[in-house]
Design a protein around this motif. Structure first.
Motif, PDB file in Angstrom:
ATOM      1  N   LYS A   1       0.815  -1.217   0.000  1.00  7.17           N
ATOM      2  CA  LYS A   1       0.000   0.000   0.000  1.00  7.17           C
ATOM      3  C   LYS A   1       0.851   1.270   0.000  1.00  7.17           C
ATOM      4  O   LYS A   1       0.476   2.292  -0.573  1.00  7.17           O
ATOM      5  CB  LYS A   1      -0.969   0.010   1.188  1.00  7.17           C
ATOM      6  N   ASN A   2       2.013   1.207   0.665  1.00  5.35           N
ATOM      7  CA  ASN A   2       2.864   2.394   0.763  1.00  5.35           C
ATOM      8  C   ASN A   2       3.660   2.599  -0.525  1.00  5.35           C
ATOM      9  O   ASN A   2       3.762   1.693  -1.353  1.00  5.35           O
ATOM     10  CB  ASN A   2       3.822   2.240   1.946  1.00  5.35           C
ATOM     11  N   PRO A   3       4.236   3.785  -0.657  1.00  4.58           N
ATOM     12  CA  PRO A   3       5.117   3.990  -1.820  1.00  4.58           C
ATOM     13  C   PRO A   3       6.455   3.282  -1.642  1.00  4.58           C
ATOM     14  O   PRO A   3       7.275   3.238  -2.563  1.00  4.58           O
ATOM     15  CB  PRO A   3       5.314   5.510  -1.864  1.00  4.58           C
TER      16      PRO A   3
ATOM     17  N   GLY B   1       0.211  -0.026   8.976  1.00  3.04           N
ATOM     18  CA  GLY B   1      -0.992  -0.864   8.950  1.00  3.04           C
ATOM     19  C   GLY B   1      -1.112  -1.793  10.134  1.00  3.04           C
ATOM     20  O   GLY B   1      -2.055  -2.564  10.220  1.00  3.04           O
ATOM     21  N   MET B   2      -0.173  -1.761  11.073  1.00  2.00           N
ATOM     22  CA  MET B   2      -0.246  -2.666  12.231  1.00  2.00           C
ATOM     23  C   MET B   2      -1.291  -2.121  13.206  1.00  2.00           C
ATOM     24  O   MET B   2      -1.123  -1.043  13.780  1.00  2.00           O
ATOM     25  CB  MET B   2       1.122  -2.798  12.889  1.00  2.00           C
ATOM     26  N   SER B   3      -2.365  -2.868  13.370  1.00  2.00           N
ATOM     27  CA  SER B   3      -3.499  -2.393  14.159  1.00  2.00           C
ATOM     28  C   SER B   3      -3.090  -1.927  15.542  1.00  2.00           C
ATOM     29  O   SER B   3      -2.340  -2.604  16.236  1.00  2.00           O
ATOM     30  CB  SER B   3      -4.546  -3.506  14.296  1.00  2.00           C
ATOM     31  N   GLU B   4      -3.610  -0.757  15.909  1.00  2.00           N
ATOM     32  CA  GLU B   4      -3.360  -0.152  17.231  1.00  2.00           C
ATOM     33  C   GLU B   4      -1.879   0.027  17.535  1.00  2.00           C
ATOM     34  O   GLU B   4      -1.492   0.217  18.681  1.00  2.00           O
ATOM     35  CB  GLU B   4      -4.042  -0.955  18.352  1.00  2.00           C
ATOM     36  N   GLY B   5      -1.069  -0.030  16.496  1.00  3.91           N
ATOM     37  CA  GLY B   5       0.358   0.191  16.687  1.00  3.91           C
ATOM     38  C   GLY B   5       1.040  -0.906  17.475  1.00  3.91           C
ATOM     39  O   GLY B   5       2.117  -0.680  18.026  1.00  3.91           O
ATOM     40  N   ASN B   6       0.443  -2.090  17.530  1.00  7.32           N
ATOM     41  CA  ASN B   6       1.108  -3.181  18.231  1.00  7.32           C
ATOM     42  C   ASN B   6       2.202  -3.741  17.339  1.00  7.32           C
ATOM     43  O   ASN B   6       1.942  -4.207  16.237  1.00  7.32           O
ATOM     44  CB  ASN B   6       0.103  -4.277  18.604  1.00  7.32           C
ATOM     45  N   ILE B   7       3.440  -3.668  17.841  1.00  9.95           N
ATOM     46  CA  ILE B   7       4.564  -3.973  16.975  1.00  9.95           C
ATOM     47  C   ILE B   7       4.704  -5.445  16.625  1.00  9.95           C
ATOM     48  O   ILE B   7       5.493  -5.816  15.768  1.00  9.95           O
ATOM     49  CB  ILE B   7       5.893  -3.454  17.576  1.00  9.95           C
ATOM     50  N   PHE B   8       3.942  -6.296  17.304  1.00 15.28           N
ATOM     51  CA  PHE B   8       4.032  -7.731  17.033  1.00 15.28           C
ATOM     52  C   PHE B   8       2.847  -8.255  16.220  1.00 15.28           C
ATOM     53  O   PHE B   8       2.665  -9.452  16.100  1.00 15.28           O
ATOM     54  CB  PHE B   8       4.119  -8.513  18.348  1.00 15.28           C
TER      55      PHE B   8
END
Lengths: 534, 519
Positions: free
Chosen positions: A36-38, A466-473
């Motif tokens: 999705k990102n460039p 795109g990691m939901s709620e910023g959860n890094i795992f």
């Protein structure tokens, strides 16, 4: 809908998606990766957004990446070069107000002498602690690259895997079995208390056990995270942590180059909004632009929430939607990258100390770490957070102009949901300033050297990667969300309920960290289903 | 003394008494030695003010198995109920109480989604407690299975989980390691309702609801009520009558129980326990010595360390045994009035736990050895349902208070006084005017409980009921199945599998081990 040109479509060019793509392409499939990102990389990037300073934007250290994967995908041939860092330093404020630091050295004797300066008994105990952690590592390591069994199934593969796991567990002997059970259920504080006395030393070791979690050092179930001290390796140096030359983006770049060299295709600016599903089978993907691509083999690198949100709910059993909804993602980490005009000094750390090339810590006690967690529970960023501070430019000169430096600061805890309201620019800057103020207490010349700051709250991490709620795992790593429970009991073997739709991100076993294991395991399952597997 | 005793039991806690009763029934000669003036341990009474009897520690009966009641004929020996199937009432400063009665939740503020959610939660948890029940009643199997009996037990556990069917087996494996806070979020929204439920998981625990293991302690507590048909019950005459009934049963079977007989140490000869020495110097010999005391008391106070290995002593030292439950005893001149609480509910189990975050706020300070600003409380007024306890309209109030730290500082007394004040202020917020009714007030902190009952850390379960010291590892890897590194020395208290609460299961299982010759 465009006619099908590809055998497999991978959604997301995060490191796991790229790993899965490489394996499938090398197995003879024609693979397309959609991002999705460039840019590619997800949370494994080094993108310059300030003059000629490049930061490892999100993830910042390399160790857990499975060496088998790096070798099989020839990442070193494609330019990946990892420099292990020397050690680290735990700053200690003495009762009389003076400062000291406990350095961490690779050399066993040097490390022992250093710990002895503070506590002779701890110096001896460290050897036992290291030995016991390595023992636990040896036990669990092979399981990272194995697909979890379904304990409710009577299928031969699951029964065989359960038997294998059972034998492996019983094979370690009675005493070790008890120890292992305790290791996976104790808090890191209690575990370390059985070996060590010095509070600062314990904090140095324990803080890392809370990274990315919704738990504190006193929470049961945190001890096993100590494994990360010994689980990784760089080129055979077990337990080493290091910097890829050029930043973490070099890992993604090497994966990308390896993929392209095998004939793969990557399309950026091509975010997927939906999976096209008919009668329980995947037929293709729909892009955010509206374009549709047909494919009957799709591998999603997105986390489980985003993956299932992109599937028509009528195609999914209700209980699966429930489970996916309840998979917990609470972000708890922040990241600040800082461009520095020159190298700052730290109280208690001698100038030019080799320890500066490693992780620098300022948390003074276990209570302080636990209080940081209490703040998060109350919906606030920690008043005295756990900070993982590194200055990669000390050993990797390629990322910033000569003589300048950049500092990576990982922050635990920073909530995704603030009690006071939504994240906005003001609050984000206030958070960043708070962290800088914290560091300045231990580095008097720090603020004067700051040229630029790049702040990420969990909200920013979510928006960017795109990691939901910023959860890094891509999902919390607690017992109920691990192994055969990850991401959903019954769908913990890289397959979704939709035929032809697989999952390869960290929402799957063995979880997050820049490991590549979920991607490799998912690819293996895809090939197994295609009859090309082993 | 001619022929030596078969067994000496150190401590007449309810488990020690149960062990004595079962051994005596089987024809063994048993002597129970109790340091205090009366039997019961944490399941005994105290006299307050004008001679009223009040449960000293445990005040509600819920987990005593029907088969132990039957085997020991406890009803014949004096076990009676002043009330059964008590409801749980969550109090609210504004009067918005919530009442829980088994599967039914009632409260004006509860949405229909929450009512359904609670119903589903209750049923799911019942299902899972039932699955755990078999393993919670037996002696824990060894992790490295040694005999056929243990193999069967382990298979039995596996089978009771498999019997749940694929969907529920998966659920069980998912939720067993969860924390109750997150689990309840999947069913219910109303925070006061969740807090009322959570009390069952938290009382006697050192952890808050967000800690891993709170689902385990919740299921453990629910499993208790599956063993009998009286639900949450109030024993007539206080908890002391339960222990008295067990003691009577033991005596009737021939056991000898001596109070005021503190044991100084255990006599060990060639790694075998052969008897005890009392504080008076008297020596008593027996084939087997069984300790109802917690492991730290037993091994660090009653045994010469020369007899124990370093690794073992280290394990015992590392045991989590710092209690966080305190006990409040009040004598009131008349019935108090709680805001919004109908008089008919005054005799139920009342809880003050406004919400899940309040529980967390009460819990957090205890991690740093500090006292809570707003404690959470489980309150009963036993005199409302049991008029044998009081006269002249007076009432007794008995409450468990969480989370009080184990206070070994020099300010212990001031802290206790200050905390008592905080508790009474808290009560005043929920029952305006109650402070004026108080004629006697007493707070037992965990340290007080340690001193009064001889339990290390004043801990409810002797050793924390948490995964790392559960089942295969309870209380430590070297102390499973009631056995100890010393031959013929066993443990029979709450530190053994399955854990604490007034159950008698550990005591019965210890007796079983002795009779089987597994010591």
């Amino acid at each position: 809908m465009k006619k099908q040109q590809y055998d497999a479509v991978i959604v997301g060019a995060g490191h796991n998606g790229l790993v899965a793509a490489c394996y499938l392409q090398r197995a003879g499939l024609k693979v397309l990766v959609l991002e999705k990102n460039p840019h590619i990389g997800g949370a494994t990037t080094s993108i310059s957004r300030y003059e000629n300073f490049t930061y490892s934007n999100c993830s910042y250290v390399y160790s857990l990446f499975r060496q088998e994967i790096a070798r099989e995908l020839e990442l070193y041939k494609f330019g990946l070069q990892v420099i292990p860092y020397e050690g680290g330093a735990q700053i200690i404020k003495n009762a009389d107000g003076s400062y000291d630091s406990m350095g961490s050295y690779w050399h066993g004797d040097a490390n022992r002498r250093e710990v002895e300066r503070f506590n002779k008994r701890d110096a001896t105990a460290m050897e036992r602690l290291d030995r016991d952690i390595v023992r636990q590592c040896k036990f669990i390591k092979p399981l990272l690259m194995r697909t979890p069994p379904d304990p409710t199934s009577f299928k031969p593969r699951d029964l065989m895997e359960l038997l294998y796991l059972g034998q492996r567990f019983y094979g370690i002997g009675k005493q070790r079995m008890h120890e292992t059970l305790r290791f996976y259920t104790m808090s890191v504080a209690d575990y370390l208390n059985e070996y060590l006395e010095n509070d600062a030393l314990k904090s140095y070791l324990a803080g890392g056990a809370t990274v990315g979690t919704a738990l504190g050092v006193y929470s049961p179930g945190t001890a096993y995270v100590l494994l990360h001290h010994a689980m990784g390796d760089i080129d055979g140096t077990v337990g080493a942590w290091g910097f890829p030359r050029g930043g973490m983006g070099s890992v993604s770049k090497a994966l990308n180059d390896s993929f392209i060299a095998s004939g793969g295709t990557v399309r950026v600016d091509a975010g997927v909004s939906d999976f096209i599903v008919e009668k329980g089978k995947v037929k293709g993907v729909k892009l955010e632009s509206g374009e549709s691509l047909s494919a009957n083999l799709v591998v999603s690198g997105m986390d489980v929430r985003r993956t299932f949100n992109a599937i028509d709910p009528n195609e999914l059993p209700k209980w699966v939607i429930e489970r996916a909804k309840h998979f917990r993602f609470r972000g708890s980490s922040g990241k600040i990258n800082i461009a520095l005009d020159s190298l700052p000094s730290f109280k208690g750390i001698p100038a030019n100390s080799p320890c500066m090339t490693g992780d620098i810590h300022i948390s003074q006690s276990m209570d302080e770490l636990e209080l940081a967690y209490d703040d998060w529970k109350a919906g606030k960023w920690s008043q005295k957070p756990y900070l993982d501070i590194l200055i990669p430019s000390l050993i990797d000169p390629t990322m910033v102009p000569e003589g300048k430096h950049w500092m990576s600061v990982f922050v635990q805890y920073c909530p995704y949901k603030l009690a006071e309201g939504e994240w906005n620019e003001t609050r984000k800057q206030a958070f960043g300033q708070h962290i800088i103020d914290r560091i300045a207490r231990y580095s008097p010349d720090f603020k004067d050297k700051i040229l630029h700051r790049e702040i990420r709250t969990p909200k920013d991490i979510e928006n960017e990667t795109g990691m939901s709620e910023g959860n890094i795992f891509q999902g919390e790593l607690t017992m109920d969300q691990l192994i055969f429970n990850r991401p959903i009991p019954g769908y913990a073997q890289y397959r979704s309920p939709i035929a032809g739709l697989y999952m390869c991100g960290s929402s799957n076993h063995p979880g997050g960290g820049v490991m590549g294991a979920p991607g490799a395991n998912a690819a293996r399952e895809v090939l197994l289903d295609l009859g090309k597997g082993k | 003394m001619n022929s030596p005793l078969n067994a000496i039991i150190i401590g007449a806690g309810h488990n020690g008494l149960t062990c004595a009763a079962y051994l005596a029934r089987a024809g063994q000669s048993v002597l129970v030695l109790e340091a205090a003036t009366e039997v019961g341990g944490l399941a005994r009474n105290r006299i307050v003010a004008n001679g009223e009897q009040l449960s000293s520690a445990a005040h509600l009966l819920h987990s005593l198995p029907q088969n132990i009641i039957k085997d020991l004929q406890l009803e014949k020996h004096g076990l009676h109920y002043a009330a059964q199937h008590l409801k749980t009432v969550s109090l609210n400063k504004d009067g918005a109480t919530i009442v829980l009665n088994k599967q039914l939740a009632m409260g004006d503020q509860l949405s229909s989604a929450d009512l359904l959610g609670y119903d589903r939660f209750y049923l799911d948890m019942q299902r899972f407690s039932k699955a755990l029940l078999p393993v919670l009643g037996k002696v824990a199997p060894e992790i490295a299975i040694e005999d056929w009996r243990q193999k069967l037990d382990l298979l039995g556990l596996g089978w009771s989980i498999r019997k749940l069917g694929t969907f529920y087996m998966r659920e069980f494996l998912r939720i067993i390691g969860m924390n109750l806070y997150d689990l309840m979020d999947e069913y219910i929204e109303n925070t006061q309702l969740k807090a009322a439920i959570a009390m069952d998981a938290l009382l006697g625990s050192e952890w808050g609801a967000r800690s891993m293991g709170s689902v385990l302690t919740y299921l453990y507590r629910q499993a208790g009520e599956l063993r009998n048909n009286t639900g949450l019950a109030l024993p007539s005459g206080g908890m002391g009558t339960v222990s008295q009934a067990i003691a009577k049963s033991a005596r009737q079977s021939g056991a000898d129980i001596r109070c005021n007989s503190p044991v100084k140490h255990i006599i060990i000869d060639n790694n075998k326990a052969v008897g005890v020495v009392l504080e008076t110097g008297e020596k008593i010999y027996a084939d087997t010595v069984i300790s109802n005391a917690d492991p730290k008391q037993t091994f660090l106070k009653l045994i010469n360390p020369d007899h124990l290995g370093t690794n073992f002593v280290r394990q015992v030292n590392n045991l989590r045994a710092k209690g966080k439950a305190g006990k409040l005893h009040l004598v009131l001149s008349q019935k108090p009035s709680f805001t919004g609480l109908d008089d008919s509910l005054l005799g139920e189990r009342l809880v003050i736990a406004p919400g899940m975050d309040d529980i967390e706020l009460a819990f957090n300070p205890s991690k740093y050895k500090r006292y809570p600003d707003s404690p959470i409380l489980e309150i009963i007024l036993p005199s409302v349902r049991d008029d044998s306890l009081c006269q002249n309209g007076q009432q007794l109030l008995s409450a468990v208070v969480q989370y009080l730290p184990y206070d070994d500082s020099t300010d212990e007394d001031q802290n206790r006084t200050a905390m008592l004040k905080v508790i009474i202020e808290t009560l005043e917020e929920y029952a305006p005017g109650i402070s004026d009714l108080i004629t006697t007030a007493e707070l037992l902190t965990p340290r007080d409980i340690e001193r009064e009952f001889g339990i290390s850390g004043g801990h409810w379960h002797h050793v924390e009921l948490v995964f790392e010291s559960f089942l295969f590892n309870r209380p430590t890897p070297l102390l499973t199945r009631h056995a100890t590194p010393i031959d013929n020395l066993l443990l029979c208290g709450a530190s053994c599998h399955p854990g604490g609460n007034v159950m008698g299961i550990a005591g019965r299982n210890a007796a079983q081990q002795v009779l089987r010759g597994e010591k």
